[in-house]
Design an enzyme around this catalytic site. Structure first.
Site, short mmCIF file in Angstrom:
data_model
loop_
_atom_site.label_atom_id
_atom_site.label_comp_id
_atom_site.label_asym_id
_atom_site.label_seq_id
_atom_site.Cartn_x
_atom_site.Cartn_y
_atom_site.Cartn_z
CB CYS A 170 -0.55 -0.10 10.25
SG CYS A 170 -1.80 -0.91 8.89
CG HIS A 302 2.13 -4.82 12.54
ND1 HIS A 302 1.77 -3.52 13.08
CD2 HIS A 302 1.65 -4.86 11.25
CE1 HIS A 302 0.87 -2.95 11.92
NE2 HIS A 302 0.87 -3.98 11.02
CG HIS A 339 -4.95 -2.80 12.75
ND1 HIS A 339 -4.27 -1.86 12.99
CD2 HIS A 339 -4.18 -3.42 11.65
CE1 HIS A 339 -3.17 -1.53 12.08
NE2 HIS A 339 -3.25 -2.59 11.36
CG PHE A 398 -1.57 -2.39 3.53
CD1 PHE A 398 -1.06 -3.62 3.68
CD2 PHE A 398 -2.82 -2.31 3.19
CE1 PHE A 398 -1.73 -4.79 4.02
CE2 PHE A 398 -3.73 -3.41 3.42
CZ PHE A 398 -3.17 -4.62 3.82
#
Length: 412
Positions: A170, A302, A339, A398
């Site tokens: 991400c 985020h 997302h 991640f």
């Protein structure tokens, strides 16, 4: 955590063009109009092969299909993430009026990608395992390679300088932007096309994300007490970056200044967030930008809508900004565009640039009851007018990789 002061004076890097395609529409104007109106672009997911999916919503790009913008002969060589990258790049380059023919190897292209070529991989597996085909499509490899969007942009526009992909889940597009800023500061290049692209709405990818148990079954509600997770989306965002001296010499319209970047790693857990890693990335970004905490007015969070990440991010903002945290406007625009993984940072940076230019903080939508542990101003429900001198955009991925970008008004 306190970091050693490493501030230095950098040559200004500016934005002269932006472009995007997302669940909110096919242009920056459509994207911003939805953001400021608080319109959620998340909707019903329809896949030909997906009857057993628990996921029922996604950030799907509305009709017309972006593939319709290309000659039929080109389409077989383009996976969807490359199509989206090309559409966004065309918009950004058109706005910047960059004289490509004069730049030679002094222009580069860096694209962030989280999941590469999901569409082509799924097509191949279906044909081989379900339909009994003996051979894969001849274009499968060039379609699925992570560097395909950057290479396609390079070929479409004659980009002869550094062309490559950054992949850090991400955080991919924020890392791509940070790397491009470094290339510009070092004068390796004079201009860059940079951003991210993602097309994760395939059966296999969605099944994999289902297994993580972080997907929202209804809608995305970051910072809400009853939030249940995130919603995946497709999309692309691209920006044209230049050194200020280069942009001013050609009398380009300057939209904003990329003031600084900060990168860090948690070095702890593959999926569970920490406080120290994201805090370090923000602190490094502020130091790189020579921005004290009281100079920042807006944080594009985020904001993943998961319990652990939302609470962690609020704690990180408090730890970095101290008493200034309650003065900040914060929002998660993912609550509207979804997302888009490796493309999210680029979409969110475009949101930040437009927020600064227009003096409007976009909202976090779908909040019904604020989580008491998320007790900062997360701009619930509707946009708010505010003079924004500087802002940061957070990406915490991640793998424990973090990248933060600071933007401010250009005055020079």
């Amino acid at each position: 955590m306190a970091l050693e002061d490493t501030t230095v004076e950098h040559e200004p890097i500016v934005v002269t063009g932006v472009g995007c395609v997302s669940a909110l529409g096919h242009s920056v104007d459509a994207f911003w109009s939805a953001l400021q109106d608080g319109r959620c672009g998340l909707g019903k997911l329809n896949l030909a092969a997906g009857s057993d999916l628990k996921v029922s919503i996604a950030g799907v790009i509305p009709a017309p299909d972006p593939r319709e913008m290309f000659e039929a002969r080109r389409v077989p060589m383009l996976d969807r993430f490359s199509v989206l990258a090309l559409v966004a790049a065309q918009q950004a380059l058109a706005q910047s009026v960059l004289p490509l023919e004069t730049l030679g190897p002094k222009i580069g292209c860096v694209v962030g990608v989280g999941v590469a070529g999901g569409e082509a991989i799924e097509e191949m597996y279906r044909k081989i395992f379900l339909e009994g085909a003996k051979h894969a499509n001849a274009f499968t490899v060039p379609r699925v390679m992570p560097s395909a969007p950057a290479s396609q942009i390079s070929m479409a526009y004659g980009i002869r300088g550094p062309v490559f992909t950054i992949s850090s889940a991400c955080a991919s597009s924020n890392h791509a932007i940070a790397v491009a800023v470094g290339l510009l500061r070092s004068r390796t290049i004079d201009a860059a096309i940079v951003g991210g692209a993602e097309a994760p709405l395939t059966y296999g990818i969605l099944k994999a994300w289902e297994a993580l148990r972080v997907m929202a079954p209804d809608t995305w509600r970051p910072f809400d007490r009853h939030r249940k997770g995130l919603v995946l989306a497709e999309g692309a965002g691209m920006l044209v970056l230049e050194r200020a001296d280069h942009a001013k010499a050609r009398r380009a319209e300057i939209l904003a200044q990329v003031a600084g970047v900060g990168m860090s790693a948690d070095a702890a857990d593959l999926v569970a967030p920490t406080l120290d890693g994201p805090a370090a990335a923000i602190e490094l970004c502020l130091a790189d930008a020579n921005l004290p905490p009281d100079a920042v007015d807006y944080v594009n969070a985020h904001g993943t809508g998961t319990i652990a990440n939302d609470i962690m991010e609020i704690k990180v903002i408090k730890s970095v900004f101290g008493n200034e945290a309650k003065r900040l406007s914060i929002s998660s625009t993912k609550s509207m565009h979804g997302h888009a993984l490796g493309a999210s940072g680029a979409l969110e940076l475009i949101a930040v640039i437009e927020a600064i230019r227009r003096g409007i903080v976009p909202p976090t939508v779908n909040i019904e009851e604020l989580d008491p542990e998320c007790d900062l101003d997360v701009t619930p429900s509707c946009a708010r007018k505010r003079l924004i001198r500087a802002a940061i955009s957070n990406s915490f991925a991640f793998g424990g990789t973090n990248a933060v970008v600071a933007v401010k008004r250009f005055e020079g």
